[in-house]
Structure formats: C-alpha cells, structure tokens
Write an enzyme that holds these catalytic residues in place. Structure first.
Site, mmCIF file in Angstrom:
data_model
loop_
_atom_site.group_PDB
_atom_site.id
_atom_site.type_symbol
_atom_site.label_atom_id
_atom_site.label_comp_id
_atom_site.label_asym_id
_atom_site.label_seq_id
_atom_site.Cartn_x
_atom_site.Cartn_y
_atom_site.Cartn_z
ATOM 1 N N LYS A 12 0.824 -1.214 0.000
ATOM 2 C CA LYS A 12 0.000 0.000 0.000
ATOM 3 C C LYS A 12 0.861 1.268 0.000
ATOM 4 O O LYS A 12 2.068 1.218 0.287
ATOM 5 C CB LYS A 12 -0.929 -0.026 1.218
ATOM 6 C CG LYS A 12 -1.957 -1.161 1.188
ATOM 7 C CD LYS A 12 -2.982 -0.988 2.303
ATOM 8 C CE LYS A 12 -3.976 -2.119 2.327
ATOM 9 N NZ LYS A 12 -5.045 -1.902 3.340
ATOM 10 N N TYR A 52 -12.305 -2.479 -4.233
ATOM 11 C CA TYR A 52 -12.770 -2.712 -2.856
ATOM 12 C C TYR A 52 -14.299 -2.772 -2.765
ATOM 13 O O TYR A 52 -14.849 -2.549 -1.691
ATOM 14 C CB TYR A 52 -12.272 -1.590 -1.950
ATOM 15 C CG TYR A 52 -10.889 -1.812 -1.327
ATOM 16 C CD1 TYR A 52 -10.535 -3.017 -0.719
ATOM 17 C CD2 TYR A 52 -9.962 -0.768 -1.292
ATOM 18 C CE1 TYR A 52 -9.295 -3.181 -0.113
ATOM 19 C CE2 TYR A 52 -8.713 -0.932 -0.679
ATOM 20 C CZ TYR A 52 -8.398 -2.149 -0.091
ATOM 21 O OH TYR A 52 -7.173 -2.317 0.523
ATOM 22 N N ASN A 115 -2.005 0.056 6.820
ATOM 23 C CA ASN A 115 -1.520 -1.224 7.361
ATOM 24 C C ASN A 115 -0.577 -1.937 6.386
ATOM 25 O O ASN A 115 -0.404 -3.140 6.438
ATOM 26 C CB ASN A 115 -2.682 -2.105 7.823
ATOM 27 C CG ASN A 115 -3.625 -2.482 6.707
ATOM 28 O OD1 ASN A 115 -3.486 -2.004 5.591
ATOM 29 N ND2 ASN A 115 -4.579 -3.332 7.000
ATOM 30 N N HIS A 118 -2.163 -5.443 1.538
ATOM 31 C CA HIS A 118 -3.462 -6.105 1.374
ATOM 32 C C HIS A 118 -3.194 -7.502 0.850
ATOM 33 O O HIS A 118 -2.256 -7.702 0.069
ATOM 34 C CB HIS A 118 -4.333 -5.349 0.355
ATOM 35 C CG HIS A 118 -5.513 -6.147 -0.118
ATOM 36 N ND1 HIS A 118 -6.689 -6.225 0.593
ATOM 37 C CD2 HIS A 118 -5.669 -6.960 -1.191
ATOM 38 C CE1 HIS A 118 -7.520 -7.039 -0.040
ATOM 39 N NE2 HIS A 118 -6.926 -7.495 -1.131
ATOM 40 N N GLU A 129 -9.117 -10.778 -7.891
ATOM 41 C CA GLU A 129 -8.183 -9.672 -7.624
ATOM 42 C C GLU A 129 -6.959 -9.735 -8.543
ATOM 43 O O GLU A 129 -6.447 -8.708 -8.974
ATOM 44 C CB GLU A 129 -7.786 -9.683 -6.142
ATOM 45 C CG GLU A 129 -8.978 -9.367 -5.233
ATOM 46 C CD GLU A 129 -8.613 -9.253 -3.756
ATOM 47 O OE1 GLU A 129 -7.460 -9.543 -3.386
ATOM 48 O OE2 GLU A 129 -9.493 -8.869 -2.975
#
Ligand code: CMP
Length: 136
Positions: A12, A52, A115, A118, A129
């Site tokens: 990310k 998402y 975080n 993913h 994905e």
C-alpha cells in the site's frame, strides 16, 4: 501433494512511500511465496472503488478508496502451497495493534488504514483480484 496456489498482494502507499517494497518482497520469498509478477502503479479513486467494492457498505469505504489511490502501490501475484492462507499469516491481523510479532503489519503497519499490505481473503477472491490487476 497439493498444487501451488496463487494470491494477490498489494504493498500500500504508506509502505511504498517509506521504501519498504524490497524488504516486504524479501519477507514473502523467505516464507516460500514466489513473486510471479509485480507492477508498480498509481490507480484512480474509481479503480480503488471497483477493487474494494465488497466493502462498499462499510463506513470506512470512502476513506479506504481515497487512501489506496493516494500514491503508488505495488501489486503482486504470489504463488506457493496454500498461498492465500500463508500470505494472510505473514501479513498479520488487519489492525497492526493486534498483529503478531514478525508479521508485516506488526513490523511496518502504522494504523488500521495504513496497514502496509493487502492480501486476498479466499482463493475465489484471489482469482478476481489477480484478474483486476493483471488481466489485459
Ligand atoms: P485490507 O486487507 O486492504 O482490506 C480492507 C481494508 O480496509 C483493510 O485492509 C484496512 O486497511 C481498511 N480498514 C479501515 N477500517 C477498517 C475496519 N474498521 N475494519 C477492517 N478494515 C478496515
């Protein structure tokens, strides 16, 4: 012997920005996940919303989509035995506060939003994905 499985991983914006890409890639390869493909991209907010969309009813959806499109990310296809579950173990809990020692999110995560990584949550979502980022 079970066959190798594939999963999608994203590094990310918070981790790309802090030059953690190579460190995170090393953690995957040291834990028996091969990086079959990798690309650094900067997606739009609309693309993040599409990626998402399973979270569209969640209160954090808008922020989540803004965040994933806020800077470059690295999307990767990881491959190995039980890749989906293994990747989730290596990443650690969604909230870095709850992640086990030596997981990516414990080592590098800043907050539940930032975080660092993913990972697909099932083999079925992994296929979708992977197609999202790697199918032309
Ligand atoms: P990720 O694995 O990318 O999947 C969805 C993301 O939503 C998750 O990691 C978190 O970064 C983010 N998120 C923000 N708030 C929450 C929350 N309250 N619960 C779960 N995920 C959240």
């Amino acid at each position: 012997m079970s066959e190798a499985e594939q999963t999608l991983s994203i590094i990310k914006p918070d981790a790309v920005e802090r030059n953690l890409t190579e460190k995170i890639k090393d953690i995957f390869t040291q834990n028996n996940l091969k990086i079959k493909d990798s690309k650094k991209i900067h997606i739009t907010k609309d693309e993040a919303a599409e990626f998402y969309k399973v979270h569209q009813a969640k209160p954090f959806y808008n922020e989540l989509c803004s965040y994933l499109s806020s800077g470059p990310i690295v999307a990767m296809i990881l491959e190995g035995k039980d890749a989906v579950i293994l990747n989730r173990k290596i990443m650690g809990a969604t909230d870095p506060k709850n992640a086990e020692d030596n997981t990516i999110r414990k080592l590098f995560g800043i907050s539940i939003d930032k975080n660092s990584v993913h990972g697909s949550d099932s083999a079925e979502n992994a296929k979708k994905e992977i197609d999202f980022f790697f199918k032309n």
